[in-house]
Write an enzyme that holds these catalytic residues in place. Sequence first.
Site, PDB file in Angstrom:
ATOM      1  CG  ASN A 161      -0.851  -2.761  -0.195  1.00  0.00           C
ATOM      2  OD1 ASN A 161      -0.678  -3.118   0.967  1.00  0.00           O
ATOM      3  ND2 ASN A 161      -0.965  -1.494  -0.533  1.00  0.00           N
ATOM      4  NE  ARG A 184      -5.792  13.854  -4.545  1.00  0.00           N
ATOM      5  CZ  ARG A 184      -5.168  12.736  -4.214  1.00  0.00           C
ATOM      6  NH1 ARG A 184      -4.719  11.923  -5.175  1.00  0.00           N
ATOM      7  NH2 ARG A 184      -4.989  12.406  -2.958  1.00  0.00           N
ATOM      8  CB  ILE A 244      -9.496   5.237   3.358  1.00  0.00           C
ATOM      9  CG1 ILE A 244      -8.234   5.973   2.892  1.00  0.00           C
ATOM     10  CG2 ILE A 244     -10.622   5.461   2.343  1.00  0.00           C
ATOM     11  CD1 ILE A 244      -7.710   5.539   1.533  1.00  0.00           C
ATOM     12  N   GLY A 245     -10.969   3.769   5.759  1.00  0.00           N
ATOM     13  CA  GLY A 245     -12.105   2.935   6.167  1.00  0.00           C
ATOM     14  C   GLY A 245     -13.002   3.641   7.169  1.00  0.00           C
ATOM     15  CG  HIS A 296      -4.436   6.523  -8.566  1.00  0.00           C
ATOM     16  ND1 HIS A 296      -4.909   7.816  -8.589  1.00  0.00           N
ATOM     17  CD2 HIS A 296      -4.240   6.223  -7.253  1.00  0.00           C
ATOM     18  CE1 HIS A 296      -4.969   8.281  -7.348  1.00  0.00           C
ATOM     19  NE2 HIS A 296      -4.562   7.333  -6.527  1.00  0.00           N
TER      20      HIS A 296
HETATM   21  N1  APR Z   1      -7.716  -7.637   5.881  1.00  0.00           N
HETATM   22  C1  APR Z   1      -8.386  -6.586   6.361  1.00  0.00           C
HETATM   23  N2  APR Z   1      -7.793  -5.421   6.673  1.00  0.00           N
HETATM   24  C2  APR Z   1      -6.477  -5.343   6.521  1.00  0.00           C
HETATM   25  C3  APR Z   1      -5.700  -6.421   6.016  1.00  0.00           C
HETATM   26  C4  APR Z   1      -6.384  -7.607   5.702  1.00  0.00           C
HETATM   27  N3  APR Z   1      -5.736  -8.676   5.243  1.00  0.00           N
HETATM   28  N4  APR Z   1      -4.430  -6.023   5.976  1.00  0.00           N
HETATM   29  C5  APR Z   1      -4.379  -4.762   6.424  1.00  0.00           C
HETATM   30  N5  APR Z   1      -5.623  -4.336   6.763  1.00  0.00           N
HETATM   31  C6  APR Z   1      -6.043  -3.057   7.335  1.00  0.00           C
HETATM   32  C7  APR Z   1      -5.001  -2.472   8.294  1.00  0.00           C
HETATM   33  O1  APR Z   1      -4.974  -3.154   9.523  1.00  0.00           O
HETATM   34  C8  APR Z   1      -5.486  -1.026   8.392  1.00  0.00           C
HETATM   35  O2  APR Z   1      -6.405  -0.851   9.440  1.00  0.00           O
HETATM   36  O3  APR Z   1      -6.188  -2.053   6.359  1.00  0.00           O
HETATM   37  C9  APR Z   1      -6.173  -0.805   7.050  1.00  0.00           C
HETATM   38  C10 APR Z   1      -5.474   0.223   6.189  1.00  0.00           C
HETATM   39  O4  APR Z   1      -5.594   1.426   6.828  1.00  0.00           O
HETATM   40  P1  APR Z   1      -4.419   2.518   6.850  1.00  0.00           P
HETATM   41  O5  APR Z   1      -3.120   1.862   7.141  1.00  0.00           O
HETATM   42  O6  APR Z   1      -4.858   3.645   7.722  1.00  0.00           O
HETATM   43  O7  APR Z   1      -4.357   2.999   5.313  1.00  0.00           O
HETATM   44  P2  APR Z   1      -5.349   4.004   4.535  1.00  0.00           P
HETATM   45  O8  APR Z   1      -4.827   5.388   4.630  1.00  0.00           O
HETATM   46  O9  APR Z   1      -6.753   3.746   4.962  1.00  0.00           O
HETATM   47  O10 APR Z   1      -5.114   3.525   3.030  1.00  0.00           O
HETATM   48  C11 APR Z   1      -5.485   2.238   2.631  1.00  0.00           C
HETATM   49  O11 APR Z   1      -5.797   2.856   0.337  1.00  0.00           O
HETATM   50  O12 APR Z   1      -5.348   4.817  -0.839  1.00  0.00           O
HETATM   51  C12 APR Z   1      -4.895   3.533  -0.510  1.00  0.00           C
HETATM   52  O13 APR Z   1      -2.499   3.759  -0.617  1.00  0.00           O
HETATM   53  C13 APR Z   1      -3.598   3.571   0.249  1.00  0.00           C
HETATM   54  O14 APR Z   1      -3.121   1.239   0.010  1.00  0.00           O
HETATM   55  C14 APR Z   1      -3.593   2.213   0.921  1.00  0.00           C
HETATM   56  C15 APR Z   1      -5.078   1.986   1.193  1.00  0.00           C
END
Ligand code: APR
Length: 310
Positions: free
Chosen positions: A97, A153, A13-14, A177
């Site tokens: 989380n 959605r 997402i980021g 949600h």
């Molecule tokens: N600080 C910064 N970033 C972090 C930390 C932290 N302490 N812990 C984890 N991350 C980063 C991970 O390294 C990863 O790059 O957060 C990012 C999460 O990205 P993805 O695993 O690709 O997950 P994403 O699909 O982006 O979803 C993120 O949003 O919709 C919700 O359920 C989903 O909880 C999830 C979140």
Amino acid sequence: MRKKIALIGGGQIGQILAMLAAQKELGDIVILDIPELENPAKGKALDLMEMAPHGNYDANLAGTSSYKDIEGADVVIVTAGKPRQAGMTREDLLAVNLQIITAVAQGVKQYAPKAFCIIVTNPLDAMVYAFYKLTGFPKHQVVGMAGALDTARWKAFIALELGVSVTDVAGTVLGGHGPDMVPLPRLTTVGGVPLTEIASKEQIDKFVTRTREAGTEIVKLFGKGSAFFSPAWSAITMAESFLKDKHRIIACAALCEGEYGVKGLFIGVPCRIGAKGLEKIYEIKLTAEESSMLQKTVGVVQKTIEETKL
Ligand code: APR
């Protein structure tokens, strides 16, 4: 001077958030991830800078693992955390989380105490509550991104099934949600025509069920991870309304203090988002059936929030 947008979490997402924020020229962008992923965060930022000549945008992007670099951010969007895998509920992510949100809250509190904060990490209603509690930020500064996505959605499924333009569908989804969220067919219109007059009860039931299960439908298709395009654009819509003082009315997880009979919980409700952040929660007069559905989702959110022990 350009606005500053801090993206905490540079994963699926980021990275889409970074692309959309750049394309829309919302400001300069910092992507923060854990130290082990600082280089990929830098790489994504650089890649997006190199896309700018085609995208015709002016934005500086940087990757980091240091909170110092988010100093003075106007907007913080938090996606740090684990996404769901097939077979998991959002609640299964709570313990892991919560730890991550605790660290994030500390960093944001220290370096971006005035930022408008949009939380995306799941289980959303509990994570936005935890972030609010842990930072001690005022309620107008902290919202959760869920209703914007659930509403998108809802509209997408209606447009698909009825064969109409999605831009003509207006409506909202209330509540938590999760699978008990409350889409409101009675208040949904398609080009001004009530949904209840142009769709059958069976069709409407289908839209409701598919919307409630939409996240899970994607998780099953992916096998690994959860939705990222639509959550990213939903959060950007919220950020844009704040940064441009658009006063859009968007379903957000907001702290209710008596609205809808809810006290002290973050629940998806229609919110006006402008330069002051969360400016107003709109209360809709619900039917008895809608109210009882809302109470059910509130009960589920309350239980998850209690598990945070905050
Ligand atoms: N600080 C910064 N970033 C972090 C930390 C932290 N302490 N812990 C984890 N991350 C980063 C991970 O390294 C990863 O790059 O957060 C990012 C999460 O990205 P993805 O695993 O690709 O997950 P994403 O699909 O982006 O979803 C993120 O949003 O919709 C919700 O359920 C989903 O909880 C999830 C979140």
